[in-house]
Design a protein around this motif. Structure first.
Motif, mmCIF file in Angstrom:
data_model
loop_
_atom_site.group_PDB
_atom_site.id
_atom_site.type_symbol
_atom_site.label_atom_id
_atom_site.label_comp_id
_atom_site.label_asym_id
_atom_site.label_seq_id
_atom_site.Cartn_x
_atom_site.Cartn_y
_atom_site.Cartn_z
ATOM 1 N N PRO A 1 0.792 -1.237 0.000
ATOM 2 C CA PRO A 1 0.000 0.000 0.000
ATOM 3 C C PRO A 1 0.822 1.283 0.000
ATOM 4 N N THR A 2 1.976 1.300 0.676
ATOM 5 C CA THR A 2 2.738 2.547 0.790
ATOM 6 C C THR A 2 3.919 2.615 -0.182
ATOM 7 N N GLU A 3 3.952 1.716 -1.170
ATOM 8 C CA GLU A 3 5.056 1.707 -2.133
ATOM 9 C C GLU A 3 5.143 3.042 -2.866
ATOM 10 N N GLN A 4 6.372 3.509 -3.062
ATOM 11 C CA GLN A 4 6.621 4.776 -3.734
ATOM 12 C C GLN A 4 7.286 4.517 -5.088
ATOM 13 N N LEU A 5 6.486 4.546 -6.133
ATOM 14 C CA LEU A 5 7.001 4.336 -7.492
ATOM 15 C C LEU A 5 7.391 5.681 -8.087
ATOM 16 N N ASN A 6 8.341 6.325 -7.426
ATOM 17 C CA ASN A 6 8.736 7.686 -7.783
ATOM 18 C C ASN A 6 10.149 7.946 -7.273
ATOM 19 N N ASP A 7 10.540 9.221 -7.227
ATOM 20 C CA ASP A 7 11.886 9.559 -6.776
ATOM 21 C C ASP A 7 12.125 9.175 -5.318
ATOM 22 N N VAL A 8 11.071 9.206 -4.492
ATOM 23 C CA VAL A 8 11.218 8.814 -3.086
ATOM 24 C C VAL A 8 11.610 7.343 -2.993
ATOM 25 N N GLY A 9 10.908 6.498 -3.756
ATOM 26 C CA GLY A 9 11.229 5.083 -3.745
ATOM 27 C C GLY A 9 12.640 4.810 -4.240
ATOM 28 N N THR A 10 13.048 5.514 -5.280
ATOM 29 C CA THR A 10 14.399 5.343 -5.818
ATOM 30 C C THR A 10 15.448 5.787 -4.807
ATOM 31 N N LYS A 11 15.175 6.896 -4.109
ATOM 32 C CA LYS A 11 16.106 7.410 -3.112
ATOM 33 C C LYS A 11 16.255 6.423 -1.952
ATOM 34 N N LEU A 12 15.144 5.836 -1.511
ATOM 35 C CA LEU A 12 15.213 4.829 -0.454
ATOM 36 C C LEU A 12 16.019 3.613 -0.902
ATOM 37 N N GLN A 13 15.837 3.188 -2.147
ATOM 38 C CA GLN A 13 16.600 2.060 -2.687
ATOM 39 C C GLN A 13 18.096 2.370 -2.694
ATOM 40 N N ASP A 14 18.450 3.566 -3.175
ATOM 41 C CA ASP A 14 19.865 3.902 -3.352
ATOM 42 C C ASP A 14 20.575 4.091 -2.014
ATOM 43 N N ILE A 15 19.973 4.861 -1.115
ATOM 44 C CA ILE A 15 20.623 5.123 0.177
ATOM 45 C C ILE A 15 20.646 3.867 1.036
#
Length: 408
Positions: free
Chosen positions: A270-284
């Motif tokens: 439900p709270t998945e972020q398919l955007n820059d926020v999600g990418t930032k969480l993946q990278d950091i």
């Protein structure tokens, strides 16, 4: 007495880091795996083996509800032996009641996923599901069966049944599997124990036991986001069942959660972020699955999913100006839902209600004292404690074992 470490989301919460920390205190006589297979993601050498092998004072048990892959077992032992782990072979025991996880199961796992098409579960393709399926249908083979005259006949029958289902699509050589197990038969024998008697003695002698839970609650076969789950019981009950633990022997149950949410594979989020926020969480966060090598899906912390927590991994959120947590789901008629639904189709109709927090936007990496955390981070943790109703006892502030705030 037993301490159990459980995941509270969809796995990859950092259970291994907390396990390592607790083992380093020399407070545990035994470390045990209760369920799952060689799909755990603690580290490169601990997909199947209990993490207690890193401590030369700790005995280790692969419990009866684990599906046991002999190739993975000896491969991981070889890796640890090469690293010079002392007294390795005398400190690891395998329950005679474990069901065997064959190369056949991995071959079937891949074909099963292909048949599901766009509705794939996202398994590790290591045959865990098919192993448990055979166990439930009562045609599986256990470790003890390796020493039975009927072993070869039963494995051939199992292979034939899958061949009838998948035909030429099944790329599997039963003769090679039989030869492989013939080679392992005597090599494995010294490690095998009656795990029921082993745990009974441990409880009678009041040994301290650390139980490594596999995967996480939302992947539990009964209570997770079915059918996008693993094939074992990953909850407290699964640990008790898998190790024949008396409930009266329990001392602590520690639930581990990230300060945000991740999952690998298919299923609702439900709270998945398919955007820059999600990418930032993946990278950091370096969100690559240890077992799968797949990039994890990322989103905000969901307190509807998180019913209780005692460990938070914080440092990945250091650079976010605003941090969100889900506190309810909103139905089409405007009412609030604060429990996770059994019907996953309902989730497609819900909107997520968030509570926003000011980010601290300064590094917390390596912080070890609560007072040294930024006020915004303390406020975030306090809100989680209040909402969930359980104290947050451990707060991870980096990838190293020592980078942790301990409030226990």
């Amino acid at each position: 007495m037993a301490t159990i470490i459980l995941g509270s989301q969809w796995g990859d919460e950092g259970k291994g880091k907390l396990t390592d920390h607790l083992l380093s205190t020399n407070a545990f006589d035994i470390c045990a795996r209760a369920a799952g297979g060689h799909n755990a993601g603690h580290s490169i050498s601990f997909h199947l083996l209990p993490s207690g092998l890193i401590n030369p004072q700790t005995d280790n048990l692969i419990g009866s509800s684990v599906v046991f892959n002999v190739d993975a077992f000896f491969k991981e032992l070889g890796e640890l032996e090469a690293k010079g782990v002392p007294d390795l072979h005398s400190r690891i025991h395998v329950s005679s009641r474990c069901h065997l996880n064959f190369a056949l199961h991995a071959a079937v796992d891949g074909l099963s996923e292909v048949k599901l098409g766009s509705e794939q579960i996202g398994t590790t393709k290591r045959g865990i599901g098919p192993s448990y399926s055979n166990k439930a249908s009562r045609d599986g083979l256990r470790v003890i069966d390796l020493y039975s005259d009927s072993f070869e006949r039963k494995l051939r029958q199992l292979a034939d049944s899958y061949r009838q289902r998948y035909g030429d699509l099944l790329q599997y050589d039963v003769e090679a599997e039989l030869a492989n197990y013939a080679g392992y038969k005597e090599k494995l024998r010294p490690y095998i124990v009656d795990a029921v008697a082993y745990m009974q003695k441990a409880q009678e002698l009041k040994k301290s036991v650390l139980v490594e839970g596999s995967q996480a609650l939302m992947l539990d076969i009964d209570y997770g986001t079915y059918p996008y789950v693993t094939s074992s019981n990953t909850s407290l009950g699964g640990c008790i069942q898998g190790l024949a633990l008396s409930p009266f022997f329990l001392k602590n149950v520690i639930a581990v959660v990230k300060a945000y949410t991740t999952r690998v594979g298919g299923g609702p989020f439900p709270t998945e972020q398919l955007n820059d926020v999600g990418t930032k969480l993946q990278d950091i966060g370096g969100e690559i699955g240890v077992s799968t090598g797949r990039r994890r899906r990322c989103g905000w912390l969901d307190l509807v999913v998180l019913k209780y927590s005692m460990a938070i991994n914080l440092d990945v959120l250091d650079t976010f100006p605003t941090i969100r947590v889900a506190t309810a789901y909103i139905t089409p008629d405007g009412s609030k839902v604060t429990t996770f639904p059994a019907d996953l189709g309902d989730l497609d109709k819900y909107e997520v209600e968030y509570t926003d927090f000011e980010g601290w936007q300064t590094s917390t990496q390596g912080v070890r004292d609560w007072s040294a955390l930024p006020p915004q981070a303390q406020k975030y943790i306090n809100f989680i404690e209040s909402f969930v109703g359980v104290k947050v006892a451990y707060i991870g502030t980096g990838q190293d074992r020592e980078e942790m705030v301990i409030r226990a």
